[in-house]
Scaffold this motif. Sequence first.
Motif, mmCIF file in Angstrom:
data_model
loop_
_atom_site.group_PDB
_atom_site.id
_atom_site.type_symbol
_atom_site.label_atom_id
_atom_site.label_comp_id
_atom_site.label_asym_id
_atom_site.label_seq_id
_atom_site.Cartn_x
_atom_site.Cartn_y
_atom_site.Cartn_z
ATOM 1 N N UNK A 92 0.845 -1.188 0.000
ATOM 2 C CA UNK A 92 0.000 0.000 0.000
ATOM 3 C C UNK A 92 0.882 1.240 0.000
ATOM 4 N N UNK A 93 0.581 2.167 -0.903
ATOM 5 C CA UNK A 93 1.299 3.432 -0.980
ATOM 6 C C UNK A 93 0.338 4.562 -0.674
ATOM 7 N N UNK A 94 0.754 5.446 0.207
ATOM 8 C CA UNK A 94 -0.003 6.642 0.551
ATOM 9 C C UNK A 94 0.810 7.838 0.085
ATOM 10 N N UNK A 95 0.129 8.874 -0.418
ATOM 11 C CA UNK A 95 0.880 10.042 -0.872
ATOM 12 C C UNK A 95 0.135 11.330 -0.564
ATOM 13 N N UNK A 96 0.915 12.390 -0.458
ATOM 14 C CA UNK A 96 0.400 13.718 -0.189
ATOM 15 C C UNK A 96 1.134 14.677 -1.124
ATOM 16 N N UNK A 97 0.395 15.586 -1.753
ATOM 17 C CA UNK A 97 0.989 16.544 -2.692
ATOM 18 C C UNK A 97 0.643 17.958 -2.257
ATOM 19 N N UNK A 98 1.635 18.827 -2.328
ATOM 20 C CA UNK A 98 1.451 20.237 -1.994
ATOM 21 C C UNK A 98 2.104 21.101 -3.067
ATOM 22 N N UNK A 99 1.528 22.278 -3.327
ATOM 23 C CA UNK A 99 2.217 23.219 -4.222
ATOM 24 C C UNK A 99 3.470 23.734 -3.512
ATOM 25 N N UNK A 100 4.516 23.969 -4.266
ATOM 26 C CA UNK A 100 5.758 24.471 -3.690
ATOM 27 C C UNK A 100 5.699 25.989 -3.542
ATOM 28 N N UNK A 101 5.001 26.625 -4.463
ATOM 29 C CA UNK A 101 4.852 28.074 -4.422
ATOM 30 C C UNK A 101 3.601 28.387 -3.615
ATOM 31 N N UNK A 102 3.752 29.185 -2.561
ATOM 32 C CA UNK A 102 2.558 29.547 -1.797
ATOM 33 C C UNK A 102 1.939 30.817 -2.364
ATOM 34 N N UNK A 103 0.774 31.161 -1.890
ATOM 35 C CA UNK A 103 0.011 32.283 -2.433
ATOM 36 C C UNK A 103 0.812 33.580 -2.435
ATOM 37 N N UNK A 104 1.655 33.810 -1.439
ATOM 38 C CA UNK A 104 2.442 35.026 -1.356
ATOM 39 C C UNK A 104 3.558 35.109 -2.383
ATOM 40 N N UNK A 105 3.951 33.966 -2.956
ATOM 41 C CA UNK A 105 5.034 33.932 -3.940
ATOM 42 C C UNK A 105 4.532 34.006 -5.374
ATOM 43 N N UNK A 106 3.236 33.834 -5.593
ATOM 44 C CA UNK A 106 2.680 33.843 -6.949
ATOM 45 C C UNK A 106 3.155 35.083 -7.707
ATOM 46 N N UNK A 107 3.776 34.873 -8.865
ATOM 47 C CA UNK A 107 4.212 35.969 -9.715
ATOM 48 C C UNK A 107 5.444 36.700 -9.211
ATOM 49 N N UNK A 108 6.100 36.189 -8.166
ATOM 50 C CA UNK A 108 7.278 36.848 -7.608
ATOM 51 C C UNK A 108 8.519 35.966 -7.731
ATOM 52 N N UNK A 109 8.630 35.231 -8.802
ATOM 53 C CA UNK A 109 9.833 34.421 -9.016
ATOM 54 C C UNK A 109 10.044 33.349 -7.974
ATOM 55 N N UNK A 110 9.085 32.481 -7.815
ATOM 56 C CA UNK A 110 9.198 31.364 -6.880
ATOM 57 C C UNK A 110 10.313 30.425 -7.305
ATOM 58 N N UNK A 111 10.456 29.317 -6.617
ATOM 59 C CA UNK A 111 11.537 28.379 -6.914
ATOM 60 C C UNK A 111 11.421 27.783 -8.313
ATOM 61 N N UNK A 112 12.571 27.513 -8.897
ATOM 62 C CA UNK A 112 12.617 26.828 -10.187
ATOM 63 C C UNK A 112 12.739 25.334 -9.928
ATOM 64 N N UNK A 113 12.512 24.537 -10.946
ATOM 65 C CA UNK A 113 12.653 23.084 -10.835
ATOM 66 C C UNK A 113 14.085 22.737 -10.401
ATOM 67 N N UNK A 114 15.066 23.394 -11.003
ATOM 68 C CA UNK A 114 16.475 23.131 -10.683
ATOM 69 C C UNK A 114 16.788 23.473 -9.224
#
Length: 169
Positions: free
Chosen positions: A2-24
């Motif tokens: 059994x596999x359980x998983x949880x996903x979250x956005x990395x960019x939070x609402x305050x970072x939207x459009x302000x150059x959040x983290x890149x994949x690298x």
Amino acid sequence: MLTLSWTRPVVDAGQEGHGGPTREKLWQALLHKAEHPTDYVPAIAECRIHDRYADGLLREIRRGQHTFLQRVTAQESAGRIVYRYLDHTDITEIRNEIGEDGEGRLTLTLSITLTEDRTAAVLEQNPYLRHLDDDFHGTLDAMTAVLRQVSTEPGTTGTRTAPPDPNGS
């Protein structure tokens, strides 16, 4: 298992459009987390690196009163780091995976895979999960049988009709 998983956005609402983290940069942070988990995971109190390999490392972590040995494998092209337990625990592996949501924003998925014994115990205790497990095992068995047949017979790809699923899925 059994596999359980949880996903979250990395960019939070305050970072939207302000150059959040890149994949690298996120990948580099996950590599740092693999070697320095105490900076990221509150439950891990200690970490020692035992060995390094071309694709990862061998580490020992202390979580509460328990110490675990993990083989850590970094798979950059998949954006995934896998932590395989080499000793006896209820978990066989933990994965950290970089992904994207429907809008193209970076996400982080944390997943754990339970051992066969722990999976059996969980399914025994939870009729809903047991039903899902039975249903999808039957579905996967039917799909695999047809895919195996279709993929080995010349000229039949995509022309076979699947047998009825015994679970109605």
